[in-house]
Design an enzyme around this catalytic site. Structure first.
Site, PDB file in Angstrom:
ATOM      1  N   ASP A  18       1.011  -3.689  -5.589  1.00  0.00           N
ATOM      2  CA  ASP A  18       1.940  -3.556  -4.466  1.00  0.00           C
ATOM      3  C   ASP A  18       3.324  -3.101  -4.929  1.00  0.00           C
ATOM      4  OD1 ASP A  18       2.516  -3.641  -1.768  1.00  0.00           O
ATOM      5  OD2 ASP A  18       3.184  -5.728  -1.825  1.00  0.00           O
TER       6      ASP A  18
ATOM      7  N   TRP B 287       9.317   1.221  -4.447  1.00  0.00           N
ATOM      8  CA  TRP B 287       9.694   1.922  -5.681  1.00  0.00           C
ATOM      9  C   TRP B 287      10.211   3.323  -5.326  1.00  0.00           C
ATOM     10  CZ3 TRP B 287       8.236   6.483  -8.004  1.00  0.00           C
ATOM     11  CH2 TRP B 287       8.540   6.626  -9.381  1.00  0.00           C
TER      12      TRP B 287
ATOM     13  N   ASN C 294      -4.618  -1.316   5.689  1.00  0.00           N
ATOM     14  CA  ASN C 294      -3.798  -0.133   5.353  1.00  0.00           C
ATOM     15  C   ASN C 294      -4.330   1.088   6.111  1.00  0.00           C
ATOM     16  OD1 ASN C 294      -3.615  -0.937   1.783  1.00  0.00           O
ATOM     17  ND2 ASN C 294      -2.205  -1.515   3.409  1.00  0.00           N
TER      18      ASN C 294
ATOM     19  N   ARG D  16       1.595 -13.487  -1.442  1.00  0.00           N
ATOM     20  CA  ARG D  16       0.465 -13.588  -0.511  1.00  0.00           C
ATOM     21  C   ARG D  16      -0.719 -12.812  -1.058  1.00  0.00           C
ATOM     22  NH1 ARG D  16       4.532 -10.861   2.949  1.00  0.00           N
ATOM     23  NH2 ARG D  16       4.236  -8.614   2.761  1.00  0.00           N
TER      24      ARG D  16
HETATM   25  C1  IPE Z   1      -1.969  -5.046  -0.267  1.00  0.00           C
HETATM   26  O1  IPE Z   1      -0.690  -4.599  -0.116  1.00  0.00           O
HETATM   27  C2  IPE Z   1      -2.928  -3.882  -0.310  1.00  0.00           C
HETATM   28  C3  IPE Z   1      -2.918  -3.087  -1.536  1.00  0.00           C
HETATM   29  C4  IPE Z   1      -2.154  -3.276  -2.567  1.00  0.00           C
HETATM   30  C5  IPE Z   1      -3.879  -2.019  -1.562  1.00  0.00           C
HETATM   31  P1  IPE Z   1      -0.015  -4.459   1.319  1.00  0.00           P
HETATM   32  O2  IPE Z   1       1.314  -3.851   1.130  1.00  0.00           O
HETATM   33  O3  IPE Z   1      -0.949  -3.747   2.253  1.00  0.00           O
HETATM   34  O4  IPE Z   1       0.089  -5.985   1.781  1.00  0.00           O
HETATM   35  P2  IPE Z   1       1.034  -6.626   2.868  1.00  0.00           P
HETATM   36  O5  IPE Z   1       0.923  -5.779   4.111  1.00  0.00           O
HETATM   37  O6  IPE Z   1       2.414  -6.589   2.315  1.00  0.00           O
HETATM   38  O7  IPE Z   1       0.536  -8.019   3.049  1.00  0.00           O
HETATM   39  C1  IPE Z   2       0.745  -0.686  -2.355  1.00  0.00           C
HETATM   40  O1  IPE Z   2       2.031  -0.267  -2.192  1.00  0.00           O
HETATM   41  C2  IPE Z   2      -0.244   0.446  -2.261  1.00  0.00           C
HETATM   42  C3  IPE Z   2      -1.001   0.466  -0.993  1.00  0.00           C
HETATM   43  C4  IPE Z   2      -0.976  -0.465  -0.093  1.00  0.00           C
HETATM   44  C5  IPE Z   2      -1.853   1.621  -0.772  1.00  0.00           C
HETATM   45  P1  IPE Z   2       2.727  -0.247  -0.770  1.00  0.00           P
HETATM   46  O2  IPE Z   2       2.509   1.090  -0.134  1.00  0.00           O
HETATM   47  O3  IPE Z   2       2.292  -1.408   0.073  1.00  0.00           O
HETATM   48  O4  IPE Z   2       4.233  -0.407  -1.188  1.00  0.00           O
HETATM   49  P2  IPE Z   2       5.334  -1.285  -0.476  1.00  0.00           P
HETATM   50  O5  IPE Z   2       4.808  -2.692  -0.376  1.00  0.00           O
HETATM   51  O6  IPE Z   2       5.552  -0.677   0.869  1.00  0.00           O
HETATM   52  O7  IPE Z   2       6.509  -1.193  -1.366  1.00  0.00           O
HETATM   53 MG    MG Z   3       2.960  -3.313   0.236  1.00  0.00          MG
END
Ligand code: IPE
Ligand code: IPE
Ligand code: MG
Length: 260
Positions: A35, A40, A84, A211
């Site tokens: 995550d 980033w 996602n 989480r």
């Molecule tokens: C979890 O990250 C899913 C992946 C890393 C692929 P998310 O960014 O989707 O999780 P939440 O929404 O912050 O709980």
């Molecule tokens: C995790 O990074 C990768 C995926 C969920 C595909 P995020 O896209 O959730 O990155 P943040 O949490 O928004 O920084």
């Molecule tokens: Mg995320």
């Protein structure tokens, strides 16, 4: 044994030497919630997709890093959740699909060089056909290997996985092949994507959130959970080694009392 069977701990295909966690305490199954890609990118004034692209480099580094630790049998990477796929803008998702294809193509030589077997979990039948073809070909090609298993979670939901397992078991019960009292946790686990796989020992979450976001809920029952504020694109072997060193200090009790 991670790297090409006969390897004696020397560097395999890059700069990082093999890493030996303290006291030989090594998690058999490491899982990572990768995550922080978006934040980033945002911090650098870049588009979110640039963060995902940078995240692929971290995935490469951590795969090699784990493959070089004797005793790690499996690395599961959460690359795309079921939510996602449904809740993010279409443009981000289609960008992610293209990046995943690029990642698999680029990663295949690393996978083969490090004797890694590739697997996927999740509802992959919903992914674009071009990506399914790429994934299936890579899984097939690497199936001759005998080292660490790299498992990528794509369109994955743990709750849906458990519901699916319950449905399969119910089907057997309805056919009279299973009595209700035979529906044990072991029986249910046989119908998860991870059937036959050891539970997660070490769960790493980058990006600072505390989480689990619908990831391997069943399989992390007794996992040690390492959360770091480092965003995934910045996560490298030294961070992995820090997590492994921390893991080696944990006293896992599985509900029992500590030794006295
Ligand atoms: C979890 O990250 C899913 C992946 C890393 C692929 P998310 O960014 O989707 O999780 P939440 O929404 O912050 O709980
Ligand atoms: C995790 O990074 C990768 C995926 C969920 C595909 P995020 O896209 O959730 O990155 P943040 O949490 O928004 O920084
Ligand atoms: Mg995320």
């Amino acid at each position: 044994m991670s790297v090409a069977g006969e390897n004696d701990g020397e560097t395999v295909s890059g700069a990082e030497p093999a890493f030996k966690p303290p006291h030989g305490v090594v998690p058999r199954h490491v899982a990572a919630i990768m995550d922080g890609n978006g934040r980033w990118a945002q911090a650098r004034g870049l588009a979110r997709i640039e963060g995902h692209d940078a995240g692929a480099k971290a995935a490469h580094a951590i795969t090699e890093g784990c493959a070089r630790v004797e005793g790690i049998e499996r690395l599961t990477l959460y690359a795309l959740s079921y939510d996602n796929l449904r809740k993010r803008p279409r443009s981000e998702i289609s960008g992610l699909f293209k990046l995943l294809r690029k990642y698999i193509r680029k990663e295949l030589p690393t996978v083969m060089d490090n004797n890694i077997r590739l697997a996927v979990i999740g509802e992959t039948g919903e992914l674009p056909k071009y990506l399914q073809r790429e994934v299936n070909a890579a899984v097939k090609k690497s199936s001759v290997n005998s080292g660490m298993m790299l498992c990528v979670a794509l369109n994955y939901s743990s709750r849906r996985e458990i519901a699916h397992a319950a449905r399969e078991v119910a089907r057997l019960a309805a056919k009279g092949e299973l009595r209700p009292r035979q529906i044990t946790q072991e029986k249910l686990a046989e119908h998860l994507f991870t059937a036959g796989v050891p539970d997660v020992d070490l769960l790493i979450r980058t990006g600072g959130e505390r989480r689990v976001s619908d990831f391997l809920l069943w399989q992390i029952a007794y996992a040690e959970i390492f959360v770091t504020d480092v965003f995934w694109p910045d996560f490298r072997a030294p961070h992995l080694h820090e997590a492994l060193k921390w893991y080696a200090t944990r006293q896992r009790r599985f509900g029992a009392l500590e030794d006295i």
